[in-house]
Design an enzyme around this catalytic site. Structure first.
Site, PDB file in Angstrom:
ATOM      1  N   LYS A   1     -10.008  -7.809  -1.326  1.00 44.95           N
ATOM      2  CA  LYS A   1      -8.876  -6.762  -1.010  1.00 44.95           C
ATOM      3  C   LYS A   1      -8.717  -5.810  -1.978  1.00 44.95           C
ATOM      4  O   LYS A   1      -8.907  -4.510  -1.941  1.00 44.95           O
ATOM      5  CB  LYS A   1      -7.359  -7.410  -0.675  1.00 44.95           C
ATOM      6  CG  LYS A   1      -7.326  -8.076   0.648  1.00 44.95           C
ATOM      7  CD  LYS A   1      -7.448  -7.101   1.833  1.00 44.95           C
ATOM      8  CE  LYS A   1      -8.303  -7.567   2.665  1.00 44.95           C
ATOM      9  NZ  LYS A   1      -7.644  -8.943   3.736  1.00 44.95           N
TER      10      LYS A   1
ATOM     11  N   LYS B   1      -6.566 -11.123  -4.693  1.00 40.81           N
ATOM     12  CA  LYS B   1      -7.307 -11.463  -3.742  1.00 40.81           C
ATOM     13  C   LYS B   1      -8.655 -10.701  -3.867  1.00 40.81           C
ATOM     14  O   LYS B   1      -8.686  -9.513  -3.965  1.00 40.81           O
ATOM     15  CB  LYS B   1      -7.019 -11.627  -2.309  1.00 40.81           C
ATOM     16  CG  LYS B   1      -8.039 -12.034  -1.335  1.00 40.81           C
ATOM     17  CD  LYS B   1      -7.416 -12.394   0.096  1.00 40.81           C
ATOM     18  CE  LYS B   1      -8.617 -12.247   1.105  1.00 40.81           C
ATOM     19  NZ  LYS B   1      -8.050 -12.981   2.261  1.00 40.81           N
TER      20      LYS B   1
ATOM     21  N   LYS C   1       0.920  -1.266  -0.113  1.00 41.12           N
ATOM     22  CA  LYS C   1       0.061  -0.097  -0.007  1.00 41.12           C
ATOM     23  C   LYS C   1       0.785   1.192  -0.003  1.00 41.12           C
ATOM     24  O   LYS C   1       0.438   1.988  -0.481  1.00 41.12           O
ATOM     25  CB  LYS C   1      -0.941  -0.037   1.235  1.00 41.12           C
ATOM     26  CG  LYS C   1      -2.000  -0.851   1.036  1.00 41.12           C
ATOM     27  CD  LYS C   1      -3.433  -0.883   1.826  1.00 41.12           C
ATOM     28  CE  LYS C   1      -4.216  -1.894   1.476  1.00 41.12           C
ATOM     29  NZ  LYS C   1      -5.100  -2.451   2.614  1.00 41.12           N
TER      30      LYS C   1
HETATM   31  N1  TRP Z   1      -7.061  -7.561   9.245  1.00 46.42           N
HETATM   32  C1  TRP Z   1      -8.087  -8.845   8.747  1.00 46.42           C
HETATM   33  C2  TRP Z   1      -8.369  -8.746   7.162  1.00 46.42           C
HETATM   34  O1  TRP Z   1      -8.208  -7.805   6.619  1.00 46.42           O
HETATM   35  C3  TRP Z   1      -9.414  -8.383   9.378  1.00 46.42           C
HETATM   36  C4  TRP Z   1      -8.845  -8.283  10.972  1.00 46.42           C
HETATM   37  C5  TRP Z   1      -9.019  -7.499  11.849  1.00 46.42           C
HETATM   38  C6  TRP Z   1      -8.969  -9.578  11.821  1.00 46.42           C
HETATM   39  N2  TRP Z   1      -8.751  -7.945  13.047  1.00 46.42           N
HETATM   40  C7  TRP Z   1      -8.702  -9.225  13.101  1.00 46.42           C
HETATM   41  C8  TRP Z   1      -9.063 -10.983  11.475  1.00 46.42           C
HETATM   42  C9  TRP Z   1      -8.720 -10.107  13.957  1.00 46.42           C
HETATM   43  C10 TRP Z   1      -8.778 -12.022  12.513  1.00 46.42           C
HETATM   44  C11 TRP Z   1      -8.711 -11.314  13.816  1.00 46.42           C
HETATM   45  O2  TRP Z   1      -8.751  -9.789   6.962  1.00 46.42           O
END
Ligand code: TRP
Length: 331
Positions: free
Chosen positions: A199, A196, A114
């Site tokens: 995303k 993906k 990013k």
């Molecule tokens: N970062 C994860 C994603 O983009 C989303 C996410 C935020 C997450 N906090 C989390 C996933 C805690 C599992 C546990 O997919």
């Protein structure tokens, strides 16, 4: 009876949930929920690391939680809530920010990707994003975190931070394990099958949103990018075709080999149309139930408030220990 192990996961409400979110995450949660004490949330604090329209952020957040319920998340096993309703997430994230290093955050591939695209105006929140995610996980003494393969590095960082703080202060956190499902973990963008689905959301045509009509879904699959070949086979060189097979497999439970065998002598067009129909059939009841949950906002609010209260009680126990360990004066 031994206490159940704890499982935690979340999805970002940066857009309406996609087929990728559903097959890669939510469908697996439903399968796993009976074996664990589960906490599932919509991560709105994470979502604002990129600019969101306020009205849409709220709508997408409720849409996500209504979808969790519609998909069969059972409130007996699972607590569902909005991340920002449980203030402990932001509080512990601050502490964890002070215990993780610029170097390790700078090595996160998601951040590097990013920042190489955005440059100097990249929000600081995107850099410290993994500390907030670690907070989400460590607050609940989590053992298992089902995530997409792209999140594995963040999980490893979460483990490193937990071990680091446990070494400094004694056992504050359980050290969590990632759970990366084999099927459905990587549903790719229909227009750029190297990325993906959830995303990139490069173009509207690349992602199937759970709010899409049957017509829109059909159109997106018909226009899915494939390759110049004609033979249907399962390989990394045919990313577009592979993705369609993976989508079918995640829904029907058939293996890739079985699906390939059933397309002997058929054309890419057949595969596209069939995949569209399978997806439409899978999503129809889900979409109807989601609308039912959304049509009773009072009830949804009640469920989310109960969820947040329950989550906060659990999270507060961890946060208190952390505050005490680092020397904050008790309140
Ligand atoms: N970062 C994860 C994603 O983009 C989303 C996410 C935020 C997450 N906090 C989390 C996933 C805690 C599992 C546990 O997919």
């Amino acid at each position: 009876m031994a206490a159940k192990k704890i499982m935690v996961s979340g999805v970002q409400p940066t857009h309406k949930l996609t087929l990728g979110n559903y097959l890669g995450a939510i469908k697996n949660w439903v399968k796993l929920q009976n074996e664990y004490e589960c906490y599932f949330f919509s991560v709105d604090l994470h979502a604002i690391t990129s600019r969101q329209d306020p009205k849409e952020l709220g709508e997408n957040t409720l849409f996500a939680l209504a979808t969790y319920l519609a998909a069969g998340i059972d409130l007996e096993h699972a607590t569902i809530f909005v991340q920002s309703h449980v203030r402990q997430h932001a509080e512990l994230a601050w502490v964890l920010n002070c215990f993780c290093y610029m170097g390790e955050l700078g090595r996160m591939t998601q951040f590097k990707d990013k920042s190489s695209r955005v440059g100097e105006t990249i929000p600081v929140g995107l850099f410290t994003y993994p500390a907030l995610m670690a907070s989400d996980i460590l607050l609940y003494q989590t053992e298992l975190v089902p995530v997409g393969a792209d999140q594995k590095q963040h999980l490893e960082l979460t483990r490193d931070i937990a071990i680091r703080m446990n070494n400094l202060y004694g056992p504050l956190f359980k050290v969590p394990e990632p759970y990366i499902p084999k099927v459905g973990a990587r549903i790719m963008d229909l227009q750029s099958p190297e990325n993906k689905m959830s995303k990139s959301v490069s173009t509207e045509m690349g992602a199937v949103f759970l709010s899409d009509s049957a017509k829109e879904i059909e159109k997106k699959f018909k226009r899915a990018v494939t390759d110049s070949g004609t033979e249907i086979s399962y390989s990394d060189e045919k990313a577009g075709i592979k993705n369609l097979i993976d989508i079918q497999s995640a829904i029907t439970g058939k293996t890739a080999e079985e699906i390939v065998a059933s397309y002997q002598g058929k054309l890419y067009g057949h595969l596209k149309v069939d995949t569209a129909n399978i997806v439409i059939q899978e999503l129809k009841p889900l979409q109807e139930r989601t609308q039912q949950f959304l049509s009773d906002k009072g009830e949804l609010q009640r469920i989310l408030r109960l969820g947040a209260d329950k989550a906060a009680a659990k999270a507060e126990a961890t946060l208190k220990n952390v505050y005490r360990a680092i020397g904050f004066v008790p309140y």
